[in-house]
Design a protein around this motif. Structure first.
Motif, short mmCIF file in Angstrom:
data_model
loop_
_atom_site.label_atom_id
_atom_site.label_comp_id
_atom_site.label_asym_id
_atom_site.label_seq_id
_atom_site.Cartn_x
_atom_site.Cartn_y
_atom_site.Cartn_z
N ASP A 170 11.66 0.09 1.73
CA ASP A 170 11.44 -0.20 2.54
C ASP A 170 13.29 0.51 2.53
O ASP A 170 13.57 0.81 4.28
N LEU A 173 11.99 4.02 4.05
CA LEU A 173 11.89 3.63 5.62
C LEU A 173 12.87 3.87 6.59
O LEU A 173 12.33 4.34 8.07
N ASP A 178 11.46 5.75 10.87
CA ASP A 178 9.87 5.55 11.65
C ASP A 178 8.91 5.14 10.32
O ASP A 178 9.53 5.40 9.03
N ARG A 179 7.53 5.01 10.81
CA ARG A 179 6.66 4.87 9.31
C ARG A 179 6.54 6.56 9.38
O ARG A 179 7.38 7.59 10.30
N HIS A 181 4.10 8.68 6.81
CA HIS A 181 2.74 9.25 6.12
C HIS A 181 2.86 9.26 4.17
O HIS A 181 3.54 10.43 4.10
N CYS A 204 6.87 13.06 7.41
CA CYS A 204 7.68 12.04 8.64
C CYS A 204 7.46 13.71 9.76
O CYS A 204 8.43 14.11 9.30
N GLN A 289 9.21 -6.09 10.69
CA GLN A 289 10.39 -5.10 10.39
C GLN A 289 9.36 -4.66 8.99
O GLN A 289 9.57 -4.01 7.84
N LEU A 292 6.61 -3.82 7.06
CA LEU A 292 6.12 -3.12 7.27
C LEU A 292 6.36 -2.14 6.19
O LEU A 292 5.28 -1.62 5.11
N ALA A 293 7.48 -2.50 5.49
CA ALA A 293 7.56 -1.80 3.45
C ALA A 293 6.48 -2.75 2.98
O ALA A 293 6.45 -2.43 1.72
N SER A 295 3.88 -3.98 3.52
CA SER A 295 2.01 -3.32 3.52
C SER A 295 1.68 -2.45 2.79
O SER A 295 1.17 -1.72 1.82
N LEU A 296 2.99 -1.15 2.25
CA LEU A 296 2.77 0.37 2.45
C LEU A 296 2.74 0.18 0.42
O LEU A 296 2.18 -0.10 0.15
#
Length: 307
Positions: A170, A173, A178-179, A181, A204, A289, A292-293, A295-296
């Motif tokens: 987290d 990121l 930004d997100r 890859h 990124c 927010q 996002l972390a 999920s990764l």
């Protein structure tokens, strides 16, 4: 409108060390009460801070506008959903919920009721990390190492990823803005399925991002290193700042007036939540927010399990 009425759920180790000293001693809001499943411990802790000890979560919700939740990850969905259904704003320890599907349900529930739902990623509010973020323009690489002296097990890989490695991912990121890859990485476990080591590489645009954690490194150090066009910055344990520009090394002493909880972002995180509730503004670490972390990290675990 009078002072915001704030409550605390869960009075375990992290609550007593990091959150209670901030939440229970501020004058900008009123601590209306606290509740914990362990009522004996709750009464002892509440007596020490002179906080009303409630007999149930429902009783606490009835007297609060906003609540900090510090219970076990497995209980997050049940506790947070009950508070949201009672019309209470919530700041909960990471992760938002044990599963992504439950986390998404909580986000939808808060949105439907127009309530603030914030996840307590304290590192986003650490002053030196916030300063480091202002130097991200033109950065070529960002590396975050968060190691442990000897913390292998007894929990399984998934628990450790969500409980600890999630902080590293987290923060990376968030600093990146930004997100990113996922390019490659590795997860090492012992024969019992407990995490030993993790390292992952993200990209990124033209920036390389690396996260790493060793659970038995013989060191409790956390280091963030940023390499930019013309400067290298390094922050150790959220308190020591070092930079090098033009061959000149600069080290900054830790401010004598700044508490450890302020350095590590707990103070800033708590105040930000209260400000968002009071001003009806979106928190920097909203439920969306946080997902996002999570999920990764969930993807890292699933891929490791499929190998």
């Amino acid at each position: 409108m009078g002072l915001l009425r704030v409550g605390i759920v869960g009075l375990g180790n992290i609550a007593r060390k990091a959150w209670l000293p901030v939440v229970a001693t501020a004058s900008q809001w009123e601590v209306a009460g606290a509740w914990s499943p362990n009522q004996q411990k709750a009464r002892e802790v509440c007596a020490g801070y002179r906080i009303p000890c409630m007999g149930s979560l429902r009783e606490l919700a009835a007297v609060c506008d906003a609540v900090f939740v510090h219970t076990s990850t497995a209980s997050h969905y049940a506790v947070v959903s009950e508070l949201l259904q009672a019309g209470v704003h919530v700041c909960v320890d990471k992760p938002l919920a044990e599963s992504l599907s439950d986390a998404q349900r909580l986000v939808e529930m808060a949105s439907l009721r127009k309530l603030t739902l914030m996840v307590g990623f304290n590192r986003r509010f650490a002053p030196l990390y916030r300063e480091l973020k202002t130097h991200m323009d033109g950065a070529a690489s960002l590396r975050i190492d968060k190691h442990r002296t000897d913390s292998v097990g007894p929990q399984d890989l998934r628990f450790t990823l969500l409980d600890d490695y999630l902080h590293v991912v987290d923060t990376a990121l968030w600093l990146n803005g930004d997100r990113a890859h996922l390019q490659s990485g590795m997860l090492q476990t012992n024969d019992d399925g407990e995490m030993l080591f993790a390292e992952h590489h993200f990209a990124c645009e033209h920036r390389q991002i690396t996260t790493a954690m060793h659970r038995r490194a013989g060191s409790q150090r956390e280091t963030v290193r940023l390499v930019t066009d013309g400067a290298v910055y390094e922050v150790n344990d959220m308190r020591d700042w070092q930079s090098e520009q033009g061959g000149i090394m600069t080290r900054r002493p830790v401010p004598g007036w700044q508490s450890t909880l302020a350095q590590r972002g707990f103070e800033g995180c708590a105040r930000h939540f209260i400000e968002c509730v009071s001003n009806q503004t979106a928190p920097e670490t909203s439920g969306e927010q946080a997902i996002l972390a999570q999920s990764l990290v969930d993807r890292l675990w699933r891929e490791a399990m499929s190998e």
